[in-house]
Design a protein around this motif. Sequence first.
Motif, PDB file in Angstrom:
ATOM      1  N   THR A 116       0.808  -1.235   0.000  1.00 22.81           N
ATOM      2  CA  THR A 116       0.000   0.000   0.000  1.00 22.81           C
ATOM      3  C   THR A 116       0.836   1.278   0.000  1.00 22.81           C
ATOM      4  O   THR A 116       0.753   2.081   0.926  1.00 22.81           O
ATOM      5  N   PRO A 117       1.648   1.500  -1.012  1.00 26.54           N
ATOM      6  CA  PRO A 117       2.406   2.757  -1.087  1.00 26.54           C
ATOM      7  C   PRO A 117       1.486   3.939  -1.396  1.00 26.54           C
ATOM      8  O   PRO A 117       0.506   3.817  -2.139  1.00 26.54           O
ATOM      9  N   ASN A 118       1.802   5.092  -0.808  1.00 30.82           N
ATOM     10  CA  ASN A 118       1.065   6.329  -1.060  1.00 30.82           C
ATOM     11  C   ASN A 118       2.046   7.480  -1.202  1.00 30.82           C
ATOM     12  O   ASN A 118       3.105   7.489  -0.553  1.00 30.82           O
ATOM     13  N   LYS A 119       1.685   8.430  -2.040  1.00 32.53           N
ATOM     14  CA  LYS A 119       2.530   9.609  -2.246  1.00 32.53           C
ATOM     15  C   LYS A 119       1.787  10.855  -1.794  1.00 32.53           C
ATOM     16  O   LYS A 119       0.659  11.103  -2.198  1.00 32.53           O
ATOM     17  N   HIS A 120       2.433  11.628  -0.915  1.00 33.64           N
ATOM     18  CA  HIS A 120       1.872  12.887  -0.439  1.00 33.64           C
ATOM     19  C   HIS A 120       2.927  13.983  -0.666  1.00 33.64           C
ATOM     20  O   HIS A 120       3.849  14.131   0.139  1.00 33.64           O
ATOM     21  N   GLY A 121       2.787  14.686  -1.764  1.00 36.27           N
ATOM     22  CA  GLY A 121       3.799  15.679  -2.101  1.00 36.27           C
ATOM     23  C   GLY A 121       5.117  14.996  -2.366  1.00 36.27           C
ATOM     24  O   GLY A 121       5.220  14.134  -3.254  1.00 36.27           O
ATOM     25  N   ASN A 122       6.133  15.325  -1.576  1.00 34.09           N
ATOM     26  CA  ASN A 122       7.443  14.708  -1.727  1.00 34.09           C
ATOM     27  C   ASN A 122       7.711  13.631  -0.667  1.00 34.09           C
ATOM     28  O   ASN A 122       8.865  13.314  -0.380  1.00 34.09           O
ATOM     29  N   VAL A 123       6.641  13.097  -0.102  1.00 31.22           N
ATOM     30  CA  VAL A 123       6.753  12.040   0.904  1.00 31.22           C
ATOM     31  C   VAL A 123       6.127  10.754   0.367  1.00 31.22           C
ATOM     32  O   VAL A 123       5.015  10.771  -0.157  1.00 31.22           O
ATOM     33  N   ILE A 124       6.856   9.652   0.483  1.00 27.51           N
ATOM     34  CA  ILE A 124       6.330   8.333   0.136  1.00 27.51           C
ATOM     35  C   ILE A 124       6.106   7.560   1.433  1.00 27.51           C
ATOM     36  O   ILE A 124       7.020   7.442   2.257  1.00 27.51           O
TER      37      ILE A 124
END
Length: 298
Positions: A254-262
């Motif tokens: 379940t990878p997620n990307k929030h701006g420049n955060v993984i």
Amino acid sequence: MEASVALKKVGKLSGEKTVLADLTFGIEKGSMTAIIGANDAGKSTLMNVMAGIEIPNYGTVYIDGLDLTKRRAEIRKEIGFIPMQADLESGMTLEENIHFIASLYSLDKETIQNRLQRFSEELNIAEILQDYPGNISTGIQKKAMFLRVLVLNSSVIFLDEPTAFMDPGSARQIWTILKRLQPEKTIVYTSQNLKEVEQNHDRILVLHNGKIVLDGHLDKLLESTVEYHQFRLELENVTDELFNQVEKIPTVVTPNKHGNVILFYGRSKSVFFQVLEKINLQLVKDLEIKKLGLDDLL
């Protein structure tokens, strides 16, 4: 154990949207069950359906073995319910509100008054029973709604965010009384206050997109995820191409990307190094490995 509340293939729709999806589970008599989940998970709708406030589009809710839809009038007196928002009649005092609802449950005036006096004193609201809802805070209104449930003395109690808007002292009063009611009462509640949930439950149901995705005591739920680590990786820049490479790693969950955060999960810390192999280390600004807790189950 005997089920006090049981759902069989229950579903609820809102237009074309599925709010509750084919729910089947039972709640043991005398237990305290917490229902948690993100906003819009369907928690309040589920409470309304179990309490008979809303009728499911399909499936059946049973209270003490009786079909709630077909035998609503007979079952109603066994159900106490506190919705999320205050629902007291503005043109009645707190005492009049409680007397009116209690009379619909065929309780005699003496019984109502005795219970009203006893529990209002315990909740420290006896002196304001003659006040109107508009003249008191929302937190006090919620206490009055809880007082109403105590006066009704129903065997099954549904509470949607029971301590919302309350100060810490009032919240402690509510939980002290609820714990005392067990095992004579079956208590089902929702809450966004996870510390309260950790301290007050026999069982936790985690609701996500209208489905129960986790079910059990907190210790059991954490055991089911104990092998997982949560990883947080902050970079100078996260391109779609880079994130796609991380997504393709088989051990990344379940990878997620929030701006420049993984943000992602993995069964071992070695997953983290597999991800780093795809990344220019000079781009890494911060990294964190975290143990899972109740809030992560949401």
